[in-house]
Write a protein that holds these residues in place. Structure first.
Motif, mmCIF file in Angstrom:
data_model
loop_
_atom_site.group_PDB
_atom_site.id
_atom_site.type_symbol
_atom_site.label_atom_id
_atom_site.label_comp_id
_atom_site.label_asym_id
_atom_site.label_seq_id
_atom_site.Cartn_x
_atom_site.Cartn_y
_atom_site.Cartn_z
ATOM 1 N N ILE A 28 0.841 -1.202 0.000
ATOM 2 C CA ILE A 28 0.000 0.000 0.000
ATOM 3 C C ILE A 28 0.877 1.254 0.000
ATOM 4 O O ILE A 28 0.574 2.223 -0.682
ATOM 5 N N LEU A 29 1.999 1.208 0.710
ATOM 6 C CA LEU A 29 2.905 2.361 0.684
ATOM 7 C C LEU A 29 3.459 2.585 -0.724
ATOM 8 O O LEU A 29 3.490 3.721 -1.208
ATOM 9 N N ASP A 30 3.879 1.514 -1.404
ATOM 10 C CA ASP A 30 4.375 1.664 -2.789
ATOM 11 C C ASP A 30 3.328 2.354 -3.650
ATOM 12 O O ASP A 30 3.636 3.239 -4.453
ATOM 13 N N ASN A 40 2.984 9.401 5.092
ATOM 14 C CA ASN A 40 4.327 9.500 5.663
ATOM 15 C C ASN A 40 4.954 8.111 5.800
ATOM 16 O O ASN A 40 4.245 7.106 5.901
ATOM 17 N N HIS A 41 6.289 8.104 5.825
ATOM 18 C CA HIS A 41 6.978 6.803 5.963
ATOM 19 C C HIS A 41 8.400 7.072 6.448
ATOM 20 O O HIS A 41 9.382 6.872 5.730
ATOM 21 N N ASN A 42 8.453 7.451 7.693
ATOM 22 C CA ASN A 42 9.729 7.930 8.240
ATOM 23 C C ASN A 42 10.865 6.910 8.200
ATOM 24 O O ASN A 42 12.022 7.276 8.056
ATOM 25 N N CYS A 43 10.550 5.627 8.367
ATOM 26 C CA CYS A 43 11.635 4.631 8.408
ATOM 27 C C CYS A 43 11.948 4.095 7.018
ATOM 28 O O CYS A 43 12.820 3.237 6.874
ATOM 29 N N GLY A 44 11.238 4.563 6.019
ATOM 30 C CA GLY A 44 11.529 4.111 4.659
ATOM 31 C C GLY A 44 10.882 2.787 4.303
ATOM 32 O O GLY A 44 11.243 2.161 3.305
ATOM 33 N N GLY A 45 9.924 2.348 5.116
ATOM 34 C CA GLY A 45 9.165 1.152 4.748
ATOM 35 C C GLY A 45 9.724 -0.149 5.282
ATOM 36 O O GLY A 45 9.536 -1.198 4.665
ATOM 37 N N VAL A 46 10.403 -0.100 6.426
ATOM 38 C CA VAL A 46 10.996 -1.333 6.972
ATOM 39 C C VAL A 46 10.392 -1.739 8.319
ATOM 40 O O VAL A 46 11.023 -2.449 9.102
ATOM 41 N N CYS A 47 9.172 -1.321 8.585
ATOM 42 C CA CYS A 47 8.472 -1.706 9.809
ATOM 43 C C CYS A 47 9.234 -1.274 11.059
ATOM 44 O O CYS A 47 9.450 -2.064 11.974
ATOM 45 N N ALA A 48 9.657 -0.014 11.068
ATOM 46 C CA ALA A 48 10.401 0.486 12.220
ATOM 47 C C ALA A 48 9.882 1.849 12.678
ATOM 48 O O ALA A 48 10.600 2.594 13.336
ATOM 49 N N CYS A 49 8.640 2.173 12.306
ATOM 50 C CA CYS A 49 8.001 3.393 12.806
ATOM 51 C C CYS A 49 6.489 3.145 12.732
ATOM 52 O O CYS A 49 6.055 2.035 12.488
ATOM 53 N N SER A 50 5.692 4.171 12.915
ATOM 54 C CA SER A 50 4.243 3.968 12.765
ATOM 55 C C SER A 50 3.637 5.052 11.887
ATOM 56 O O SER A 50 2.422 5.203 11.844
ATOM 57 N N THR A 51 4.487 5.768 11.161
ATOM 58 C CA THR A 51 3.976 6.917 10.396
ATOM 59 C C THR A 51 3.234 6.526 9.124
ATOM 60 O O THR A 51 2.536 7.349 8.543
ATOM 61 N N CYS A 52 3.354 5.272 8.683
ATOM 62 C CA CYS A 52 2.625 4.838 7.483
ATOM 63 C C CYS A 52 1.312 4.149 7.866
ATOM 64 O O CYS A 52 0.743 3.403 7.059
ATOM 65 N N HIS A 53 0.846 4.433 9.073
ATOM 66 C CA HIS A 53 -0.390 3.836 9.592
ATOM 67 C C HIS A 53 -1.592 4.111 8.675
ATOM 68 O O HIS A 53 -1.810 5.252 8.264
ATOM 69 N N ARG A 85 -3.303 -1.008 10.130
ATOM 70 C CA ARG A 85 -2.118 -1.701 9.605
ATOM 71 C C ARG A 85 -1.057 -0.651 9.294
ATOM 72 O O ARG A 85 -1.343 0.537 9.283
ATOM 73 N N LEU A 86 0.126 -1.128 8.996
ATOM 74 C CA LEU A 86 1.170 -0.241 8.494
ATOM 75 C C LEU A 86 1.209 -0.406 6.977
ATOM 76 O O LEU A 86 1.330 -1.532 6.474
ATOM 77 N N GLY A 87 1.115 0.710 6.285
ATOM 78 C CA GLY A 87 1.009 0.662 4.822
ATOM 79 C C GLY A 87 2.166 -0.068 4.150
ATOM 80 O O GLY A 87 1.977 -0.766 3.148
ATOM 81 N N CYS A 88 3.361 0.058 4.723
ATOM 82 C CA CYS A 88 4.526 -0.586 4.087
ATOM 83 C C CYS A 88 4.495 -2.098 4.249
ATOM 84 O O CYS A 88 5.198 -2.816 3.528
ATOM 85 N N GLN A 89 3.720 -2.592 5.201
ATOM 86 C CA GLN A 89 3.642 -4.038 5.453
ATOM 87 C C GLN A 89 2.429 -4.682 4.789
ATOM 88 O O GLN A 89 2.276 -5.906 4.815
HETATM 89 S S1 FES Z 1 7.271 3.374 6.897
HETATM 90 FE FE1 FES Z 1 7.948 2.960 8.892
HETATM 91 S S2 FES Z 1 6.750 1.270 9.437
HETATM 92 FE FE2 FES Z 1 6.057 1.705 7.450
#
Ligand code: FES
Length: 114
Positions: A28-30, A40-53, A85-89
């Motif tokens: 979904i983030l892609d 937003n996607h502060n960690c760049g999409g590696v499941c290490a933040c919650s900004t892509c909620h 969910r987190l969009g990157c996941q």
């Molecule tokens: S961008 Fe950080 S968890 Fe999805």
């Protein structure tokens, strides 16, 4: 090819936005990146933040399963719900998927995009 329908908590954004012909294995983030949707996607999409909620309103079964790590980060998101969910996941698994996503109001999130 999958279909994803986006709605937005921020009602100043024109909606819904429906994207068709989405490839399997796209997150979904892609998809938001490819279509200039602010998520937003502060960690760049590696499941290490919650900004892509995001909220998954339907189609959850056609997405990659939630991990314990993802659940931990969702707990730190603003206003989490059962559909969070987190969009990157959220990787789309089925070519027949129809997924509805609500994007939280990004103005309340300290983050960056693109
Ligand atoms: S961008 Fe950080 S968890 Fe999805």
């Amino acid at each position: 090819m999958a279909t994803v329908k986006f709605t937005f908590e921020d009602k100043s954004i024109a909606q819904p936005l429906v994207i068709e012909n989405v490839d399997v294995d796209t997150s979904i983030l892609d998809l938001t990146e490819d279509h200039d949707i602010h998520l937003n996607h502060n960690c760049g999409g590696v499941c290490a933040c919650s900004t892509c909620h995001v909220y998954v309103l339907s189609g959850e079964d056609d997405l990659e399963e939630i991990s314990d790590k993802e659940e931990d980060f969702i707990d730190r998101a603003i206003n989490p719900r059962l559909s969070s969910r987190l969009g990157c996941q959220c990787v789309i698994l089925s070519k027949d998927a129809f997924i509805e996503i609500e994007i939280p109001d990004q103005s309340r999130i300290i983050g960056h995009e693109h």
